[in-house]
Design a protein around this motif. Structure first.
Motif, PDB file in Angstrom:
ATOM      1  N   CYS A 116     -30.972  18.785  -9.070  1.00  0.00           N
ATOM      2  CA  CYS A 116     -29.535  18.710  -8.814  1.00  0.00           C
ATOM      3  C   CYS A 116     -29.275  17.719  -7.685  1.00  0.00           C
ATOM      4  O   CYS A 116     -29.947  17.760  -6.653  1.00  0.00           O
ATOM      5  CB  CYS A 116     -28.989  20.087  -8.454  1.00  0.00           C
ATOM      6  SG  CYS A 116     -27.192  20.126  -8.204  1.00  0.00           S
ATOM      7  N   LEU A 117     -28.309  16.847  -7.899  1.00  0.00           N
ATOM      8  CA  LEU A 117     -27.877  15.900  -6.860  1.00  0.00           C
ATOM      9  C   LEU A 117     -26.424  16.192  -6.540  1.00  0.00           C
ATOM     10  O   LEU A 117     -25.544  16.072  -7.403  1.00  0.00           O
ATOM     11  CB  LEU A 117     -28.046  14.459  -7.332  1.00  0.00           C
ATOM     12  CG  LEU A 117     -27.585  13.372  -6.343  1.00  0.00           C
ATOM     13  CD1 LEU A 117     -28.341  13.467  -5.028  1.00  0.00           C
ATOM     14  CD2 LEU A 117     -27.754  11.986  -6.950  1.00  0.00           C
ATOM     15  N   LEU A 118     -26.168  16.580  -5.309  1.00  0.00           N
ATOM     16  CA  LEU A 118     -24.828  16.920  -4.838  1.00  0.00           C
ATOM     17  C   LEU A 118     -24.302  15.776  -3.981  1.00  0.00           C
ATOM     18  O   LEU A 118     -24.929  15.389  -2.989  1.00  0.00           O
ATOM     19  CB  LEU A 118     -24.866  18.222  -4.033  1.00  0.00           C
ATOM     20  CG  LEU A 118     -23.583  18.660  -3.332  1.00  0.00           C
ATOM     21  CD1 LEU A 118     -22.455  18.895  -4.326  1.00  0.00           C
ATOM     22  CD2 LEU A 118     -23.841  19.931  -2.505  1.00  0.00           C
ATOM     23  N   ASP A 162     -17.701  23.028   3.699  1.00  0.00           N
ATOM     24  CA  ASP A 162     -17.393  22.908   2.267  1.00  0.00           C
ATOM     25  C   ASP A 162     -18.613  22.423   1.491  1.00  0.00           C
ATOM     26  O   ASP A 162     -18.897  22.902   0.378  1.00  0.00           O
ATOM     27  CB  ASP A 162     -16.243  21.922   2.046  1.00  0.00           C
ATOM     28  CG  ASP A 162     -14.895  22.450   2.509  1.00  0.00           C
ATOM     29  OD1 ASP A 162     -14.818  23.632   2.894  1.00  0.00           O
ATOM     30  OD2 ASP A 162     -13.924  21.673   2.480  1.00  0.00           O
ATOM     31  N   PHE A 163     -19.333  21.459   2.039  1.00  0.00           N
ATOM     32  CA  PHE A 163     -20.490  20.880   1.354  1.00  0.00           C
ATOM     33  C   PHE A 163     -21.632  21.890   1.291  1.00  0.00           C
ATOM     34  O   PHE A 163     -22.286  22.047   0.249  1.00  0.00           O
ATOM     35  CB  PHE A 163     -20.925  19.624   2.102  1.00  0.00           C
ATOM     36  CG  PHE A 163     -21.714  18.640   1.272  1.00  0.00           C
ATOM     37  CD1 PHE A 163     -21.228  18.167   0.072  1.00  0.00           C
ATOM     38  CD2 PHE A 163     -22.933  18.159   1.722  1.00  0.00           C
ATOM     39  CE1 PHE A 163     -21.942  17.238  -0.683  1.00  0.00           C
ATOM     40  CE2 PHE A 163     -23.661  17.234   0.980  1.00  0.00           C
ATOM     41  CZ  PHE A 163     -23.166  16.772  -0.225  1.00  0.00           C
ATOM     42  N   ILE A 164     -21.865  22.575   2.392  1.00  0.00           N
ATOM     43  CA  ILE A 164     -22.911  23.604   2.424  1.00  0.00           C
ATOM     44  C   ILE A 164     -22.575  24.726   1.438  1.00  0.00           C
ATOM     45  O   ILE A 164     -23.457  25.229   0.722  1.00  0.00           O
ATOM     46  CB  ILE A 164     -23.075  24.140   3.856  1.00  0.00           C
ATOM     47  CG1 ILE A 164     -23.723  23.059   4.750  1.00  0.00           C
ATOM     48  CG2 ILE A 164     -23.903  25.421   3.878  1.00  0.00           C
ATOM     49  CD1 ILE A 164     -23.679  23.363   6.225  1.00  0.00           C
ATOM     50  N   ALA A 165     -21.288  25.108   1.375  1.00  0.00           N
ATOM     51  CA  ALA A 165     -20.878  26.157   0.436  1.00  0.00           C
ATOM     52  C   ALA A 165     -21.082  25.713  -1.011  1.00  0.00           C
ATOM     53  O   ALA A 165     -21.426  26.524  -1.877  1.00  0.00           O
ATOM     54  CB  ALA A 165     -19.418  26.533   0.671  1.00  0.00           C
ATOM     55  N   ALA A 166     -20.880  24.416  -1.287  1.00  0.00           N
ATOM     56  CA  ALA A 166     -21.131  23.902  -2.636  1.00  0.00           C
ATOM     57  C   ALA A 166     -22.597  24.059  -2.999  1.00  0.00           C
ATOM     58  O   ALA A 166     -22.942  24.483  -4.111  1.00  0.00           O
ATOM     59  CB  ALA A 166     -20.712  22.434  -2.722  1.00  0.00           C
ATOM     60  N   ALA A 167     -23.476  23.716  -2.055  1.00  0.00           N
ATOM     61  CA  ALA A 167     -24.914  23.858  -2.291  1.00  0.00           C
ATOM     62  C   ALA A 167     -25.280  25.323  -2.532  1.00  0.00           C
ATOM     63  O   ALA A 167     -26.056  25.648  -3.449  1.00  0.00           O
ATOM     64  CB  ALA A 167     -25.689  23.302  -1.106  1.00  0.00           C
ATOM     65  N   GLU A 168     -24.743  26.200  -1.724  1.00  0.00           N
ATOM     66  CA  GLU A 168     -25.048  27.627  -1.868  1.00  0.00           C
ATOM     67  C   GLU A 168     -24.535  28.165  -3.207  1.00  0.00           C
ATOM     68  O   GLU A 168     -25.189  29.007  -3.842  1.00  0.00           O
ATOM     69  CB  GLU A 168     -24.445  28.398  -0.700  1.00  0.00           C
ATOM     70  CG  GLU A 168     -25.126  28.079   0.627  1.00  0.00           C
ATOM     71  CD  GLU A 168     -24.452  28.744   1.814  1.00  0.00           C
ATOM     72  OE1 GLU A 168     -25.136  29.000   2.816  1.00  0.00           O
ATOM     73  OE2 GLU A 168     -23.224  29.002   1.733  1.00  0.00           O
ATOM     74  N   TYR A 169     -23.383  27.688  -3.638  1.00  0.00           N
ATOM     75  CA  TYR A 169     -22.825  28.106  -4.927  1.00  0.00           C
ATOM     76  C   TYR A 169     -23.745  27.680  -6.069  1.00  0.00           C
ATOM     77  O   TYR A 169     -24.030  28.471  -6.986  1.00  0.00           O
ATOM     78  CB  TYR A 169     -21.436  27.489  -5.112  1.00  0.00           C
ATOM     79  CG  TYR A 169     -20.797  27.782  -6.450  1.00  0.00           C
ATOM     80  CD1 TYR A 169     -19.942  28.867  -6.613  1.00  0.00           C
ATOM     81  CD2 TYR A 169     -21.047  26.970  -7.556  1.00  0.00           C
ATOM     82  CE1 TYR A 169     -19.360  29.141  -7.844  1.00  0.00           C
ATOM     83  CE2 TYR A 169     -20.469  27.240  -8.792  1.00  0.00           C
ATOM     84  CZ  TYR A 169     -19.628  28.321  -8.926  1.00  0.00           C
ATOM     85  OH  TYR A 169     -19.057  28.590 -10.145  1.00  0.00           O
ATOM     86  N   THR A 202     -29.421  25.366  -9.855  1.00  0.00           N
ATOM     87  CA  THR A 202     -30.590  24.748  -9.250  1.00  0.00           C
ATOM     88  C   THR A 202     -31.179  25.709  -8.230  1.00  0.00           C
ATOM     89  O   THR A 202     -30.794  26.878  -8.147  1.00  0.00           O
ATOM     90  CB  THR A 202     -30.211  23.400  -8.595  1.00  0.00           C
ATOM     91  OG1 THR A 202     -31.391  22.707  -8.198  1.00  0.00           O
ATOM     92  CG2 THR A 202     -29.296  23.600  -7.400  1.00  0.00           C
ATOM     93  N   SER A 203     -32.107  25.204  -7.439  1.00  0.00           N
ATOM     94  CA  SER A 203     -32.698  25.966  -6.335  1.00  0.00           C
ATOM     95  C   SER A 203     -32.826  25.029  -5.152  1.00  0.00           C
ATOM     96  O   SER A 203     -32.695  23.807  -5.289  1.00  0.00           O
ATOM     97  CB  SER A 203     -34.084  26.501  -6.726  1.00  0.00           C
ATOM     98  OG  SER A 203     -34.984  25.412  -6.952  1.00  0.00           O
ATOM     99  N   LYS A 204     -33.091  25.588  -3.979  1.00  0.00           N
ATOM    100  CA  LYS A 204     -33.204  24.724  -2.800  1.00  0.00           C
ATOM    101  C   LYS A 204     -34.407  23.794  -2.908  1.00  0.00           C
ATOM    102  O   LYS A 204     -34.430  22.748  -2.252  1.00  0.00           O
ATOM    103  CB  LYS A 204     -33.267  25.563  -1.526  1.00  0.00           C
ATOM    104  CG  LYS A 204     -34.474  26.475  -1.405  1.00  0.00           C
ATOM    105  CD  LYS A 204     -34.402  27.266  -0.106  1.00  0.00           C
ATOM    106  CE  LYS A 204     -35.605  28.181   0.059  1.00  0.00           C
ATOM    107  NZ  LYS A 204     -35.534  28.966   1.333  1.00  0.00           N
ATOM    108  N   GLU A 205     -35.388  24.138  -3.722  1.00  0.00           N
ATOM    109  CA  GLU A 205     -36.552  23.261  -3.926  1.00  0.00           C
ATOM    110  C   GLU A 205     -36.238  22.092  -4.856  1.00  0.00           C
ATOM    111  O   GLU A 205     -37.027  21.152  -4.956  1.00  0.00           O
ATOM    112  CB  GLU A 205     -37.722  24.054  -4.510  1.00  0.00           C
ATOM    113  CG  GLU A 205     -38.336  25.070  -3.564  1.00  0.00           C
ATOM    114  CD  GLU A 205     -37.539  26.359  -3.479  1.00  0.00           C
ATOM    115  OE1 GLU A 205     -37.737  27.139  -2.522  1.00  0.00           O
ATOM    116  OE2 GLU A 205     -36.706  26.600  -4.397  1.00  0.00           O
ATOM    117  N   ARG A 206     -35.090  22.149  -5.533  1.00  0.00           N
ATOM    118  CA  ARG A 206     -34.717  21.102  -6.487  1.00  0.00           C
ATOM    119  C   ARG A 206     -33.419  20.396  -6.103  1.00  0.00           C
ATOM    120  O   ARG A 206     -32.932  19.558  -6.837  1.00  0.00           O
ATOM    121  CB  ARG A 206     -34.531  21.716  -7.877  1.00  0.00           C
ATOM    122  CG  ARG A 206     -35.771  22.329  -8.487  1.00  0.00           C
ATOM    123  CD  ARG A 206     -36.714  21.259  -9.020  1.00  0.00           C
ATOM    124  NE  ARG A 206     -37.821  21.853  -9.770  1.00  0.00           N
ATOM    125  CZ  ARG A 206     -38.969  22.217  -9.225  1.00  0.00           C
ATOM    126  NH1 ARG A 206     -39.149  22.051  -7.917  1.00  0.00           N
ATOM    127  NH2 ARG A 206     -39.936  22.744  -9.960  1.00  0.00           N
TER     128      ARG A 206
END
Length: 713
Positions: A475-477, A535-542, A549-553
């Motif tokens: 995943c690319l955010l 907002d950006f961190i919340a997008a990642a957590e969502y 995705t996962s934090k490893e990806r």
């Protein structure tokens, strides 16, 4: 003193495994350059702040040049070992290699349009007598330099179509040189205007000359020194720049932007003034007068001139209208003002164009384009029925027009051109590009998630239709979040390559933009800038919680103010991301305003020269919040040697500090492009090179190898 050596840094081992899959090749990381740490310490209102890499701000020093060469050597060696790097380059080249054409516009007896056959570094300006007929080359920017690094930053035709002025930018610099062509035979005139920045040629209605904004020639530090005292001049065709007439200057405000805008009827001349990237003031005078008066006072609201009709100036504004409104003011009696198109409570009025005696209001509804046609008194003629969901541009033209041409694009479709009939409101397809992928394989959805303080934030998610939400997807955010800039759907060949590989490409509409009006912008600026990062961190957590995705990806990316976003989120939540890709980022929030036009961002960020503002800037400044002993994600910092908007010293100091502090074995590299700038006008070849390295680094460090397209089917 020699400041860079090839000595081994004990912080990192000579080799490490940077992937979670057994089938990923182990990459040997060379030792980082030994970067000298100086003893510079600044005192900000009693707070002592060390700046050990201050010497890297000197972009002309031999020591900095040696450091750049040594860092690039480490990065190049690392990237060269990634086995699928060439395969990525090959596929990106295929995806970029499609003919694309811009919307046509008529000037004099000719129709002009830009065209790129696929891999040309710069698009070529063609012209034809009849639409649909064979075009002839009018201006080929690729011939302005041997390597395609000179681009056309701005272009305009005189009212009668006799002259064409273009602003040429070399190696990505914001400095441009204005040249003029005679459209009769396509030859260059002797006119040459230098030391222009943030300006093109604004032609006078009589077509005898143009207005432009320029600075005095810098005495030193062409690409880094602070720019002051922008002035407006008038240039008459056929005369030297030294004879140009000074139209306006303000000796009391050295850090203010100015631009000229003449009315089409030739009766009025307006000056657009701004203290920075938002907030403006409009001055005006009759062309027969010499003294300017204040028409729309600033600088606590934004004004955008649209047209002058029967002595009334039409303008957009967010004064008492967070979502903007279109108003008009009587230039002969400024006490008379009228609202032409009132503020919409649901939709942002992004801009207004004119054509054929009509007004075309372009709105955003949840970051997607909507267009409405009005008469000059604000009576709605119709809502324009757009052929697809996406982002549109081009709703503007001349008073005598009966048709116009606009473009529409989205995440899975390049710019497609449509013809619009002003009388009937019918859109018909004019030109659609032929692409080298199957759009039916992909889908874009808009989702909404909740930020830290409960704010509802939208995000576009583009993926393969056959993708499973199992938490294993790359995943690319991407995000920006600032300066009223809206993140709307647009085509990106490199992002499509990522999605083609089973990746998910996400764009979050963070606060700081103006997707939901000025209130949305203000909620992400100055003391509220942390909302953008939340907002950006919340997008990642969502995305992780919903098993996209996962934090490893998960990788994050952004450029300029978006580079600041990535840097700030990386140092605040290093546990949340696998890869961080900051591009041309504003990393040193305490000193950004001391270089080139950085002072103009103070209205957005605040500055360290104000005690209150220093307090909240210091808390999130990426450079100043890197901590020793922390394991940071794999990081590829990207910048360019000719970036004179966000000077590369930001990235230099950030990378050096991150390398010094990194506690884990994840690589921290910096890629420094030569003969390139902030991004505008970058040649196609350099765009492909940069994307190749970025995605090769991304795939390597999330443990997912790139596979040729045939293997993905």
């Amino acid at each position: 003193m020699k400041r860079v050596s090839s000595g081994t840094v004990a912080l990192l081992g000579a080799a490490a495994l940077f992937a979670s899959c057994d089938n990923m090749k182990r990459i040997k990381l060379l030792p980082y350059p030994e970067t000298e740490r100086g003893g510079v310490v600044d005192d900000y209102f009693g707070t002592k702040v060390a700046d050990p890499y201050r010497w890297l701000e000197d972009d002309l020093s031999e020591a900095t040049a040696a450091w750049v060469e040594a860092e690039n050597a480490v990065t190049d060696d690392y990237l060269s070992q990634i086995p699928f790097r060439d395969a990525i380059r090959e596929r990106l080249t295929e995806l970029w290699n499609y003919p694309r054409e811009g919307a046509p516009s008529k000037h004099g007896d000719w129709w002009y349009y830009y065209y790129n056959d696929g891999l040309q570094n710069q698009s070529v300006l063609y012209r034809t007598r009849e639409l649909g007929g064979a075009g002839e080359v009018f201006l080929d920017p690729n011939r302005l330099s041997e390597d395609g690094t000179v681009a056309v930053a701005a272009a305009s035709f005189s009212k009668d179509g006799r002259y064409f002025a273009y602003a040429a930018a070399a190696s990505g610099s914001d400095w441009v040189e204005i040249r003029v062509m005679d459209t009769a035979d396509g030859t260059l005139t002797e006119d040459r205007i230098e030391w222009v920045k943030n300006s093109g040629a604004q032609w006078s209605p009589d077509s005898e000359g143009f207005y432009y904004s320029a600075y005095d020639a810098p005495e030193k530090g062409v690409y880094s020194s602070q720019n002051q005292y922008q002035k407006i001049y008038y240039h008459r065709i056929g005369t030297p720049q030294s004879a140009d007439r000074l139209i306006y200057e303000d000796r009391e405000h050295p850090l203010r932007y100015f631009g000229a805008w003449p009315s089409e009827d030739g009766e009025w001349l307006f000056i657009y003034a701004s203290d920075g990237t938002s907030g403006s003031e409009i001055l005006y005078r009759k062309t027969s007068e010499t003294k300017f008066r204040t028409l729309l006072p600033g600088f606590d609201a934004d004004y955008g001139p649209v047209t002058v009709e029967d002595g009334w100036l039409y303008y957009t504004t967010n004064r008492d209208a967070s979502n903007y409104a279109l108003r008009r003011i009587d230039l002969n009696d400024p006490s008379k003002t009228q609202t032409v198109i009132p503020e919409s409570p649901e939709h942002l009025l992004e801009g207004v164009g004119t054509a054929g005696g009509y007004l075309f209001a372009q709105y955003l509804e949840d970051a997607q384009s909507k267009v409405a046609q009005y008469d000059l008194d604000g009576k709605k003629v119709r809502d324009v029925e757009l052929p697809a969901i996406g982002t549109v541009g081009g709703f503007g033209g001349e008073k005598e027009d009966t048709e116009l041409y606009y473009v529409l694009t989205n995440y899975t479709s390049p710019a497609t051109i449509y013809r619009y009939d002003l009388a009937t409101g019918e859109s018909t397809l004019y030109k659609a590009p032929e692409v080298r992928f199957d759009p039916s394989l992909f889908v874009t959805e808009q989702i909404f998630y909740t930020s830290k303080d409960g704010t509802r934030v939208p995000m576009f998610v583009t993926r393969r239709k056959d993708m499973k939400l199992d938490g294993e997807n790359p995943c690319l955010l991407y995000g920006y979040g600032g300066f009223q800039i809206n993140m709307t759907p647009g085509f990106n060949p490199s992002a499509l390559m990522f999605v083609e590989q089973g990746g998910i490409y996400c764009v979050a509409n963070l606060r700081g933009g103006s997707e939901y009006g000025e209130a949305w912008h203000k909620a992400g600026m100055l003391a509220d800038k942390q909302n953008v990062f939340d907002d950006f961190i919340a997008a990642a957590e969502y995305l992780i919680a919903r098993k996209y995705t996962s934090k490893e990806r998960l990788a994050i990316n952004g450029g300029s103010n978006g580079g600041l976003l990535v840097g700030a989120c990386e140092v605040q939540r290093p546990d949340l991301f696998a890869v961080c890709l900051p591009q041309v980022g504003v990393m040193d929030m305490l000193r950004y305003h001391k270089f080139t036009i950085g002072w103009g961002w103070a209205v957005e960020y605040g500055t360290s020269e104000d005690e209150e503002q220093f307090g909240y800037i210091y808390r999130y400044s990426p450079l100043h919040n890197i901590r020793e002993g922390v394991e940071y994600p794999a990081t590829l910092v990207m910048t360019a040697d000719h970036d004179d908007r966000v000077v590369p010293a930001h990235s230099f100091k950030f990378a050096a500090t991150m390398q010094h502090c990194q506690a884990g074995d994840k690589p921290v590299l910096i890629r420094i492009e030569s003969k390139a700038g902030h991004g505008a006008g970058k040649p196609t070849s350099k765009r492909i090179d940069e994307a190749t390295d970025m995605y090769a680094f991304l795939f390597q460090n999330i443990g997912v190898p790139y596979r040729p397209v045939a293997e993905r089917k």
